[in-house]
Design an enzyme around this catalytic site. Structure first.
Site, short mmCIF file in Angstrom:
data_model
loop_
_atom_site.label_atom_id
_atom_site.label_comp_id
_atom_site.label_asym_id
_atom_site.label_seq_id
_atom_site.Cartn_x
_atom_site.Cartn_y
_atom_site.Cartn_z
N ASP A 20 0.86 -1.18 0.00
CA ASP A 20 0.00 0.00 0.00
C ASP A 20 0.90 1.23 0.00
O ASP A 20 2.09 1.14 0.29
CB ASP A 20 -0.88 -0.02 1.27
CG ASP A 20 -1.77 1.22 1.36
OD1 ASP A 20 -2.42 1.56 0.35
OD2 ASP A 20 -1.81 1.86 2.43
N SER A 21 0.29 2.38 -0.26
CA SER A 21 1.03 3.64 -0.20
C SER A 21 1.51 3.94 1.23
O SER A 21 2.41 4.73 1.41
CB SER A 21 0.12 4.76 -0.68
OG SER A 21 -1.09 4.76 0.06
N CYS B 63 -3.82 -0.94 -1.98
CA CYS B 63 -4.09 0.48 -2.27
C CYS B 63 -5.07 0.60 -3.45
O CYS B 63 -4.78 0.12 -4.55
CB CYS B 63 -2.78 1.17 -2.59
SG CYS B 63 -2.96 2.93 -2.87
N GLU C 243 -6.60 8.75 9.94
CA GLU C 243 -5.29 8.61 10.59
C GLU C 243 -5.26 9.34 11.92
O GLU C 243 -4.57 8.92 12.85
CB GLU C 243 -4.19 9.13 9.66
CG GLU C 243 -4.05 8.23 8.45
CD GLU C 243 -2.76 8.42 7.67
OE1 GLU C 243 -1.88 9.18 8.08
OE2 GLU C 243 -2.66 7.75 6.62
N CYS D 55 -11.31 3.02 -0.70
CA CYS D 55 -10.03 3.54 -0.19
C CYS D 55 -9.71 2.77 1.09
O CYS D 55 -10.61 2.46 1.88
CB CYS D 55 -10.16 5.03 0.12
SG CYS D 55 -8.71 5.75 0.89
N HIS E 67 -8.56 3.59 3.83
CA HIS E 67 -8.83 4.22 5.12
C HIS E 67 -10.31 4.23 5.53
O HIS E 67 -10.63 4.40 6.70
CB HIS E 67 -8.35 5.67 5.10
CG HIS E 67 -6.87 5.83 5.13
ND1 HIS E 67 -6.04 5.25 4.20
CD2 HIS E 67 -6.07 6.50 6.00
CE1 HIS E 67 -4.79 5.58 4.48
NE2 HIS E 67 -4.77 6.33 5.56
N1 DGL Z 1 -4.08 3.84 0.15
C1 DGL Z 1 -4.74 4.90 -0.57
C2 DGL Z 1 -5.95 4.30 -1.32
O1 DGL Z 1 -6.53 3.29 -0.93
C3 DGL Z 1 -5.15 6.05 0.32
C4 DGL Z 1 -3.98 6.86 0.81
C5 DGL Z 1 -3.20 7.53 -0.29
O2 DGL Z 1 -3.71 8.49 -0.91
O3 DGL Z 1 -2.08 7.10 -0.55
O4 DGL Z 1 -6.35 4.83 -2.33
#
Ligand code: DGL
Length: 273
Positions: free
Chosen positions: A14-15, A77, A156, A188, A190
Site C-alpha cells: 500500500d502507499s 491500495c 489517521e 479507499c 482508510h
Molecule cells: N491507500 C490509498 C488508497 O486506498 C489512500 C492513501 C493515499 O492516498 O495514498 O487509495
C-alpha cells in the site's frame, strides 16, 4: 514461472499504513497464511499524485515484495489498483489481486436498484476505475462517484466519531444520497475506519461495501482453486516493512490493523529504487 510454494507468504502493499485494513481482513479470512506487508510511508499519499508517478512507485513496491518470495501479491491500495494493475501484471510473474474488481463485484451482487455510489481518493475517482469495472458487466448500472480526500487524514487522526468528521461526511455524501443509491463502495484503504460516520451520513438503507473484505474472499478462492492454501499447522509471523516511521506511527498503524504489530522494519527508499 515464479516457483510457488504453499507455505510462501502473501505479499501485500500500500502507499502507507492504510493497507493494514486489508491485512486485517486477510488475517480473518485466512488465519494460516503469513503476510509480508510493504507500506511506502515515506511517499504517501499516492491518491493525489499523477498516474505515471503512482505506476513508477507501484513497480518498486511490488519489486520489493517479489524479493521476499511471495506466492501472490495483493494490491491493498485502491489508487494503485486503479492505475497500475495491468502494468504490474505484465511485469511480475505472480498472481496479482487488486481492490477494484472484487469491490465492484461485491457491489453488483448487493445492489437491487443498480444505483451504486463510489468514494475514494482523487486519483481513484478521477480515473473512474470502479465505474469502468462495474459498467463492463452491467451497462445499465448508474454509478455516482465522489472523491473524499479529507477522509484519509481524519482516519489517521483517529477522528472516527468526531463532530468535524460527521460534518465533512454529510458535505461529501449528501449528493450521493440524493441519487437514491442503495450500495456504496468504500474505495479507499482508510474508509473502513470511518464506516459508522459514513453509514450515518448516507442512511441505514444503503449497504456499504468494503473492497478489502471483498478482495480477501477473492484471494481465498484463488488459493483454494490452485491448491495453494498453506497447509502447515503453524503460520510464520507476519512481517511489516515501511519506508519511514514518523512520530505516532506505531499507534496509528495498530489502530488500522486492530492489533499489536511486533515486526515492523524500516527500509531505505534506495533499496527499492
Ligand atoms: N491507500 C490509498 C488508497 O486506498 C489512500 C492513501 C493515499 O492516498 O495514498 O487509495
Amino acid at each position: 514461472m515464479h516457483f510457488m510454494n504453499k507455505s510462501n507468504p502473501i505479499g501485500v502493499f500500500d502507499s502507507g499504513i492504510g493497507g493494514l485494513t486489508v491485512v486485517k481482513e486477510l488475517n480473518t479470512f485466512l488465519p494460516r497464511e503469513s503476510i509480508v506487508y510493504f507500506g511506502d510511508t515515506a511517499r504517501v499519499p499516492y491518491g493525489s499524485k499523477s498516474n505515471s508517478t503512482v505506476i513508477e512507485y507501484a513497480l518498486q513496491d511490488a519489486g520489493f515484495l517479489m524479493k521476499k518470495n511471495v506466492k501472490m501479491i495483493v494490491v491493498a491500495c485502491n489508487t494503485v489498483s486503479s492505475v497500475a494493475l495491468d502494468v504490474l501484471r505484465e511485469k511480475f510473474d505472480v498472481p496479482i489481486v487488486g481492490m477494484i474488481n472484487p469491490g465492484a463485484k461485491a457491489a453488483l451482487s448487493s445492489t437491487k436498484n443498480k444505483r451504486i455510489g463510489v468514494i475514494g481518493t482523487d486519483s481513484t475517482i478521477g480515473n473512474a476505475a470502479y465505474s469502468k469495472e462495474i459498467l463492463k458487466s452491467v451497462v445499465s448500472a448508474k454509478i455516482f462517484e465522489k472523491a473524499c480526500p479529507l477522509f484519509v487524514p481524519l482516519a489517521e487522526e483517529g477522528w472516527t466519531d468526531h463532530e468535524a468528521t460527521k460534518i465533512i461526511a454529510r458535505e461529501y455524501l449528501s449528493e450521493l444520497s440524493q441519487e437514491k443509491i442503495d450500495t456504496l463502495i468504500l474505495g479507499c484503504t482508510h474508509y473502513p475506519l470511518l464506516k459508522d460516520v459514513i453509514q450515518e451520513a448516507v442512511g441505514n438503507e444503503v449497504k456499504l461495501i468494503d473492497s478489502g473484505g471483498a478482495a480477501a474472499t477473492v484471494v481465498e478462492d484463488y488459493l483454494q482453486g490452485r491448491n495453494l492454501l498453506n497447509d502447515n499447522a503453524e503460520k510464520r509471523a507476519d512481517l511489516f516493512y515501511v519506508t519511514d516511521m514518523p512520530r505516532k506511527f506505531t499507534f496509528v498503524a495498530e489502530r488500522f490493523l486492530g492489533r499489536k504489530i511486533p515486526n515492523i522494519m524500516k527500509i531505505d527508499l534506495d533499496e527499492i529504487r
